[in-house]
Design an enzyme around this catalytic site. Structure first.
Site: not given
Lengths: 219, 244
Positions: B204, B220
């Site tokens: 992301h 992440c």
């Protein structure tokens, strides 16, 4: 008689080459069979190709990264064509994870090490990064084979050179004695000493985790 | 033990003075041999051990490479058939490689690559897991903020993602864990796009662009705005993501 002897001597290298070829084909076959099983298992695996002086990180038969081996010294000859598992990683200074400080809470032991006088060039980050990885360490495979990794520093000084020389001479004396010791205890001693560039040595330590599978093509 | 001429002469003089002649001591050659032997024996043993160790370390007799590959009936496979078998195996392995484009993430160097075969189509700077450990002071739960390694695939693609904060995000901030799930939603922290790879892990965008290239995330993979937009538009659902 002399004529026959001359013919035999001429043909001897040919026989030797043919035998080498068969041994090479056999080793390749075993490695490929083992790799096929690993590639099908969808896991990350490592191929340490000692004759080609390279280490490959692979998944599904695809090479993700490749590290060069600058120099290699081998002792013993373990079984080939099997997928090894990394059983242990040992380094003189093993990297340590840091504990996150929760606001309003004090830990019994300080989680963050004391900041050294040397100021980092970038932002201060509390993390385990590649620069924290050791450059000299030992990887122990599940059959007891040791892969000793040393890093070659580009700006190595006199002390580092002296240390390298002492290590080299020490190898020639210590390995035979260790071999005899293992033989008396009913085992075999196999070790590969690999020299990698500094960053690549750290990268291998980072990526090659305990429990990872690997294939080794021996010299 | 001095046996030079002077000493012997002296001894004779003593003998003449009435104490009787002392017996002539034979030179103790055997002692010299014992001394030399006791010094040489450990050296010989040491050299012998080194030699034997060298032999053990360099004999290849028990290497399995010298045992021929056997077919189903236990007969050794001839070299020409072995070469063909190897070529077939190589093809089978190559067939397992991802088809089309795939994503490779190098967590050590914080790099993301979009690849097609051996060719890298784009290299992107990322932020992967910090490797830090968080311990819940109340419940004793532990989280390690590593980016997972292995093979994954793009399972979801989200535009303007909203972060549903997990428990650790509250514990890390020293805040109480909310009872309502709606209190966990936080917008504008994951950038404009997100690609889910399973188990709560995403590729992301990020607010902390200054830290791209460093290991600072909670597992992440953070990317810059342009890069995550590019990946969002390029990667289809099912695209392989290989993390090492």
């Amino acid at each position: 008689m002399r004529f026959l002897l001359a013919i035999l001597l001429t043909l001897l290298p040919c026989f030797a080459t043919a035998a080498d070829d068969v041994a090479d084909l056999t080793q390749t076959n075993r490695l490929l069979q083992a790799e096929y099983e690993l590639a099908r298992s969808q896991q990350l695996y490592f191929v340490i190709d000692l004759p080609a002086s390279r280490i490959q990180f692979r998944a599904s038969g695809t090479t993700l990264a490749e590290l060069p081996i600058l120099s290699l010294r081998s002792w013993g000859r373990p079984a080939d064509g099997i997928a090894y598992t990394l059983a242990e990683k040992t380094a003189r200074q093993e990297p340590e994870r840091e504990q996150v400080l929760i606001p309003g809470r004090e830990l019994e032991k300080p989680a963050v090490p004391v900041i050294e006088a040397k100021k980092p060039s970038g932002p201060v980050v509390q993390a385990l990064e590649i620069s924290d990885m050791p450059t000299d360490y030992v990887l122990q495979l599940d059959d007891g084979t040791l892969l000793t990794v040393h890093a070659k520093f580009e700006d190595a000084g006199g002390w580092a050179n002296l240390r390298q020389k002492l290590t080299r001479y020490g190898w020639f004396v210590s390995r035979p004695l260790i071999s005899v010791w293992h033989h008396w205890r009913g085992g075999a001693y196999n070790e590969m000493l690999m020299t990698l560039p500094e960053r690549e040595a750290r990268m291998l330590y980072w990526s090659f985790q305990k429990g990872s599978r690997c294939l080794v093509r021996w010299p | 033990m001095n046996i030079d001429g002077k000493h012997w002469t002296g001894s004779r003089i003593v003998g003449l003075q009435g104490q009787g002649p002392s017996p002539e001591k034979p030179p103790r050659r055997w002692l010299k041999w014992v001394l030399w032997g006791s010094l040489a024996l450990p050296v010989v043993i040491f050299i012998g051990l080194i030699g034997y160790g060298w032999y053990l370390g360099h004999r290849h007799g028990d290497a399995t490479a010298e045992v021929a590959v056997q077919d189903d009936k236990g007969r050794p496979v001839p070299p020409d058939k072995l070469a063909t078998a190897n070529a077939k195996l190589q093809k089978k392995i190559a067939a397992l490689a991802p088809k089309g484009q795939f994503v490779v993430i190098d967590t050590a160097n914080n790099r993301v690559y979009l690849r097609e075969g051996e060719r890298a189509l784009r290299e992107m700077v990322a932020s992967c897991g910090s490797g830090n450990v968080l311990v819940d002071p109340v419940g004793g739960r532990t989280w390690t903020f590593d980016t997972p390694r292995g093979q994954f695939q793009v399972r979801s693609k989200v535009k303007d993602p909203i972060w549903i904060k997990p428990d650790w995000a509250f514990i890390e901030e020293g805040e109480p864990i909310p009872a309502k799930s709606s209190a966990r939603a936080e917008a504008n922290v994951m950038g404009d796009y997100a690609l889910g790879i399973g188990n709560g892990y995403f590729l992301h965008g990020t607010l902390y662009k200054r830290l791209l290239g460093r290991n600072v995330s909670h597992g992440c993979v953070r990317l810059g705005d342009e890069d995550i937009e590019f990946l969002y538009k390029t990667a289809v659902l099912g695209t392989k993501v290989m993390i090492f």
